[in-house]
Design an enzyme around this catalytic site. Sequence first.
Site, PDB file in Angstrom:
ATOM      1  N   GLU A  80       8.941  -5.026 -10.415  1.00 52.56           N
ATOM      2  CA  GLU A  80       7.535  -4.708 -10.663  1.00 52.56           C
ATOM      3  C   GLU A  80       7.344  -4.306 -11.985  1.00 52.56           C
ATOM      4  OE1 GLU A  80       5.769  -2.122  -7.565  1.00 52.56           O
ATOM      5  OE2 GLU A  80       3.970  -1.896  -8.987  1.00 52.56           O
TER       6      GLU A  80
ATOM      7  N   GLY B  47      -4.420  11.202  -1.744  1.00 57.69           N
ATOM      8  CA  GLY B  47      -3.638  12.594  -2.551  1.00 57.69           C
ATOM      9  C   GLY B  47      -2.425  12.482  -2.700  1.00 57.69           C
TER      10      GLY B  47
ATOM     11  N   GLY C 261      -0.208   9.460  -5.549  1.00 58.14           N
ATOM     12  CA  GLY C 261      -0.266   8.341  -6.266  1.00 58.14           C
ATOM     13  C   GLY C 261       1.292   8.248  -7.058  1.00 58.14           C
TER      14      GLY C 261
ATOM     15  N   ALA D 107       0.668  -1.352   0.092  1.00 60.60           N
ATOM     16  CA  ALA D 107       0.069  -0.026   0.166  1.00 60.60           C
ATOM     17  C   ALA D 107       0.792   1.245  -0.156  1.00 60.60           C
ATOM     18  CB  ALA D 107      -0.935  -0.127   1.166  1.00 60.60           C
TER      19      ALA D 107
ATOM     20  N   GLN E  17     -11.005  -3.630 -32.864  1.00 54.82           N
ATOM     21  CA  GLN E  17     -11.689  -3.223 -33.882  1.00 54.82           C
ATOM     22  C   GLN E  17     -12.203  -4.328 -35.012  1.00 54.82           C
ATOM     23  OE1 GLN E  17     -13.011  -0.299 -34.234  1.00 54.82           O
ATOM     24  NE2 GLN E  17     -13.351   0.087 -36.389  1.00 54.82           N
TER      25      GLN E  17
ATOM     26  N   GLU F 173      -2.167   6.744  -2.018  1.00 57.27           N
ATOM     27  CA  GLU F 173      -3.320   7.460  -1.399  1.00 57.27           C
ATOM     28  C   GLU F 173      -4.280   8.204  -2.040  1.00 57.27           C
ATOM     29  OE1 GLU F 173      -1.341   9.433   1.905  1.00 57.27           O
ATOM     30  OE2 GLU F 173      -0.399   7.568   2.767  1.00 57.27           O
TER      31      GLU F 173
ATOM     32  N   HIS G 110     -12.654  -7.344 -34.401  1.00 52.48           N
ATOM     33  CA  HIS G 110     -13.656  -8.055 -34.287  1.00 52.48           C
ATOM     34  C   HIS G 110     -15.245  -7.658 -34.449  1.00 52.48           C
ATOM     35  CE1 HIS G 110     -10.864 -10.645 -32.172  1.00 52.48           C
ATOM     36  NE2 HIS G 110     -11.839 -11.539 -31.853  1.00 52.48           N
TER      37      HIS G 110
ATOM     38  N   ASN H  63       2.795   5.667 -17.311  1.00 53.25           N
ATOM     39  CA  ASN H  63       3.635   5.834 -18.365  1.00 53.25           C
ATOM     40  C   ASN H  63       4.343   7.183 -18.406  1.00 53.25           C
ATOM     41  OD1 ASN H  63       3.195   3.085 -18.755  1.00 53.25           O
ATOM     42  ND2 ASN H  63       2.438   3.273 -20.920  1.00 53.25           N
TER      43      ASN H  63
HETATM   44  C1  LIG Z   1      -6.246  -1.363 -10.654  1.00 54.68           C
HETATM   45  C2  LIG Z   1      -5.457  -0.686  -9.966  1.00 54.68           C
HETATM   46  C3  LIG Z   1      -4.497  -1.495  -8.911  1.00 54.68           C
HETATM   47  C4  LIG Z   1      -3.678  -0.912  -8.346  1.00 54.68           C
HETATM   48  N1  LIG Z   1      -2.679  -1.259  -7.199  1.00 54.68           N
HETATM   49  C5  LIG Z   1      -2.134  -0.655  -6.330  1.00 54.68           C
HETATM   50  C6  LIG Z   1      -1.345  -1.275  -5.400  1.00 54.68           C
HETATM   51  O1  LIG Z   1      -1.431  -2.705  -5.187  1.00 54.68           O
HETATM   52  N2  LIG Z   1      -0.667  -0.503  -4.490  1.00 54.68           N
HETATM   53  C7  LIG Z   1      -0.641   0.693  -4.724  1.00 54.68           C
HETATM   54  O2  LIG Z   1       0.004   1.448  -3.857  1.00 54.68           O
HETATM   55  N3  LIG Z   1      -1.009   1.322  -5.711  1.00 54.68           N
HETATM   56  C8  LIG Z   1      -1.721   0.780  -6.664  1.00 54.68           C
HETATM   57  N4  LIG Z   1      -2.276   1.482  -7.570  1.00 54.68           N
HETATM   58  C9  LIG Z   1      -2.357   2.894  -7.754  1.00 54.68           C
HETATM   59  C10 LIG Z   1      -1.233   3.229  -8.889  1.00 54.68           C
HETATM   60  O3  LIG Z   1      -0.087   2.960  -8.571  1.00 54.68           O
HETATM   61  C11 LIG Z   1      -1.712   4.845  -9.095  1.00 54.68           C
HETATM   62  O4  LIG Z   1      -2.886   5.076  -9.564  1.00 54.68           O
HETATM   63  C12 LIG Z   1      -0.787   5.418  -9.887  1.00 54.68           C
HETATM   64  O5  LIG Z   1       0.693   5.452  -9.601  1.00 54.68           O
HETATM   65  C13 LIG Z   1      -1.085   6.822 -10.537  1.00 54.68           C
HETATM   66  O6  LIG Z   1      -1.169   7.789  -9.384  1.00 54.68           O
HETATM   67  P1  LIG Z   1      -2.800   8.331  -9.295  1.00 54.68           P
HETATM   68  O7  LIG Z   1      -3.826   7.448  -9.560  1.00 54.68           O
HETATM   69  O8  LIG Z   1      -2.805   9.149  -8.114  1.00 54.68           O
HETATM   70  O9  LIG Z   1      -2.527   9.507 -10.471  1.00 54.68           O
HETATM   71  P2  LIG Z   1      -2.046  11.135 -10.244  1.00 54.68           P
HETATM   72  O10 LIG Z   1      -0.576  10.924  -9.789  1.00 54.68           O
HETATM   73  O11 LIG Z   1      -2.744  11.856  -9.918  1.00 54.68           O
HETATM   74  O12 LIG Z   1      -1.799  11.310 -11.778  1.00 54.68           O
HETATM   75  C14 LIG Z   1      -2.705  11.867 -12.800  1.00 54.68           C
HETATM   76  C15 LIG Z   1      -2.266  12.146 -14.206  1.00 54.68           C
HETATM   77  O13 LIG Z   1      -1.297  13.113 -14.040  1.00 54.68           O
HETATM   78  C16 LIG Z   1       0.061  12.389 -14.762  1.00 54.68           C
HETATM   79  N5  LIG Z   1       1.330  13.118 -13.902  1.00 54.68           N
HETATM   80  C17 LIG Z   1       1.614  12.927 -12.754  1.00 54.68           C
HETATM   81  N6  LIG Z   1       2.639  13.352 -12.440  1.00 54.68           N
HETATM   82  C18 LIG Z   1       3.275  13.732 -13.756  1.00 54.68           C
HETATM   83  C19 LIG Z   1       4.481  14.377 -14.278  1.00 54.68           C
HETATM   84  N7  LIG Z   1       5.423  14.704 -13.491  1.00 54.68           N
HETATM   85  N8  LIG Z   1       4.604  14.676 -15.441  1.00 54.68           N
HETATM   86  C20 LIG Z   1       3.686  14.313 -16.349  1.00 54.68           C
HETATM   87  N9  LIG Z   1       2.279  13.637 -15.947  1.00 54.68           N
HETATM   88  C21 LIG Z   1       2.139  13.446 -14.838  1.00 54.68           C
HETATM   89  C22 LIG Z   1       0.034  10.883 -14.583  1.00 54.68           C
HETATM   90  O14 LIG Z   1       0.799  10.258 -15.477  1.00 54.68           O
HETATM   91  C23 LIG Z   1      -1.609  10.663 -14.701  1.00 54.68           C
HETATM   92  O15 LIG Z   1      -1.759  10.986 -16.260  1.00 54.68           O
HETATM   93  C24 LIG Z   1      -3.481   0.713  -8.424  1.00 54.68           C
HETATM   94  C25 LIG Z   1      -4.140   1.286  -9.391  1.00 54.68           C
HETATM   95  C26 LIG Z   1      -5.019   0.733 -10.120  1.00 54.68           C
HETATM   96  C27 LIG Z   1      -5.902   1.423 -11.028  1.00 54.68           C
END
Ligand SMILES: Cc1cc2nc3c(=O)[nH]c(=O)nc-3n(C[C@H](O)[C@H](O)[C@H](O)COP(=O)(O)OP(=O)(O)OC[C@H]3O[C@@H](n4cnc5c(N)ncnc54)[C@H](O)[C@@H]3O)c2cc1C
Length: 381
Positions: free
Chosen positions: A244, A130, A132, A125, A338, A128, A340, A368
């Site tokens: 990972e 706020g 990611g 984990a 597409q 959060e 399909h 990415n």
């Molecule tokens: C199905 C699923 C399983 C998951 N499993 C886990 C897990 O087991 N443990 C865990 O800890 N997390 C997990 N995650 C969380 C995942 O790692 C995060 O969702 C991810 O890292 C992105 O964080 P965020 O969602 O807060 O997006 P944000 O950080 O808010 O990003 C939003 C957008 O802004 C872009 N962005 C942010 N910063 C920049 C930058 N510097 N330059 C350009 N673009 C930027 C991002 O690429 C994205 O397109 C999971 C998520 C999903 C959907």
Amino acid sequence: MQRTLTEPEHEAFRETVQTFLERRVVPRHPDWEKAGIVDREVWVEAGKQGLLGMDVPEEYGGGGVADFRYNVVLDEEMTRCGASGLGIGLHNDIIAPYLLGLGTDEQKARWLPPFCSGEMITAIAMSEPGAGSDLQGIRTHARRDGGDWVLSGGKTFITNGINSDLVLVVARTDPDADGARGLSLLAVERGMPGFERGRNLDKIGLKAQDTAELFFDEVRVPAANLVGEENRGFVHLMENLPQERLSIAVVAAAACEKLLELTLDYVKGRQAFGRPVGSFQHNRFVLAEIATQTTIARTYIDECIRQHLRGQLTVSDAAMAKWWTTDLQNKVADACLQLHGGYGYMTEYPVARAWLDGRVQAIYGGTNEIMKEIVGRGLGL
Ligand SMILES: Cc1cc2nc3c(=O)[nH]c(=O)nc-3n(C[C@H](O)[C@H](O)[C@H](O)COP(=O)(O)OP(=O)(O)OC[C@H]3O[C@@H](n4cnc5c(N)ncnc54)[C@H](O)[C@@H]3O)c2cc1C
């Protein structure tokens, strides 16, 4: 192109995996998709077949062979059969290295036997609501109280969140340290007072996977559950993230191959204007491009795996592999859907589920865009 990555023992393991998936997973997956979670029982069945902790020493009940190719085989076969709900890849490829590399002897003796038997399901984990992409924003925190840590905060999007028995929680343990410094990994176990599960989140894909919110309200975590060094959590994460990301790329390459296979099968049989739809030049070209790109992905990923086996896969290499292959996976899934036609939009068709399940590959494990930031930094930019 002839693949040279694996040896006969890996291919024998592949057969074991295929049999297990055919008998124990594929027939039950539709029910798990409806339930939003897999049965815990299948984890124990996987443990009995030697599919958990292949690299964990035998004294702890593991396979005793540190060879990432066994993980690769398992990831590939789970992808090929569409077993997207079973979070075994996370358990083996992501959590095992933390327990093996950072765990004390006492922690290994306590956690690794149930890890390998399937009685203890794991999660990590970091994310959060706020924080990611930017883990510096982590607010979950723990303070020392006597011999224990007292943990408070919340996490979201946690894979295996509902089923997990042990969660590696990234928490701020030094409130005065800036940004990524001052983070530690605390192992929170099922049943600890104050540890609650939130919602099992409703996703567009990975329907059988329990991705959940977790809450910690003054959870007393014994000092013996600190994994790795205090305040060096960020360094530990950085050391383990390449595997990972490679694991996500392995899934992406296998998904491209499977999508190509099932789409070729479909377009050879489906007729329009008196011909198989695959015989139109446009579609032949689309599939020729996919076949070429998939072959490039396969050779590239196999080389990344070889580098990883030698301990030479860098953070930048892993980031390149993750973004490039998952980007390709999404493009291939879209083109195959597409081809399909309307059937591709029906969830009873594997191509539709592959399209939905694959979308998140470009998001989790670091988006990415963040991967390109890492690659860019590696270029000195
Ligand atoms: C199905 C699923 C399983 C998951 N499993 C886990 C897990 O087991 N443990 C865990 O800890 N997390 C997990 N995650 C969380 C995942 O790692 C995060 O969702 C991810 O890292 C992105 O964080 P965020 O969602 O807060 O997006 P944000 O950080 O808010 O990003 C939003 C957008 O802004 C872009 N962005 C942010 N910063 C920049 C930058 N510097 N330059 C350009 N673009 C930027 C991002 O690429 C994205 O397109 C999971 C998520 C999903 C959907």
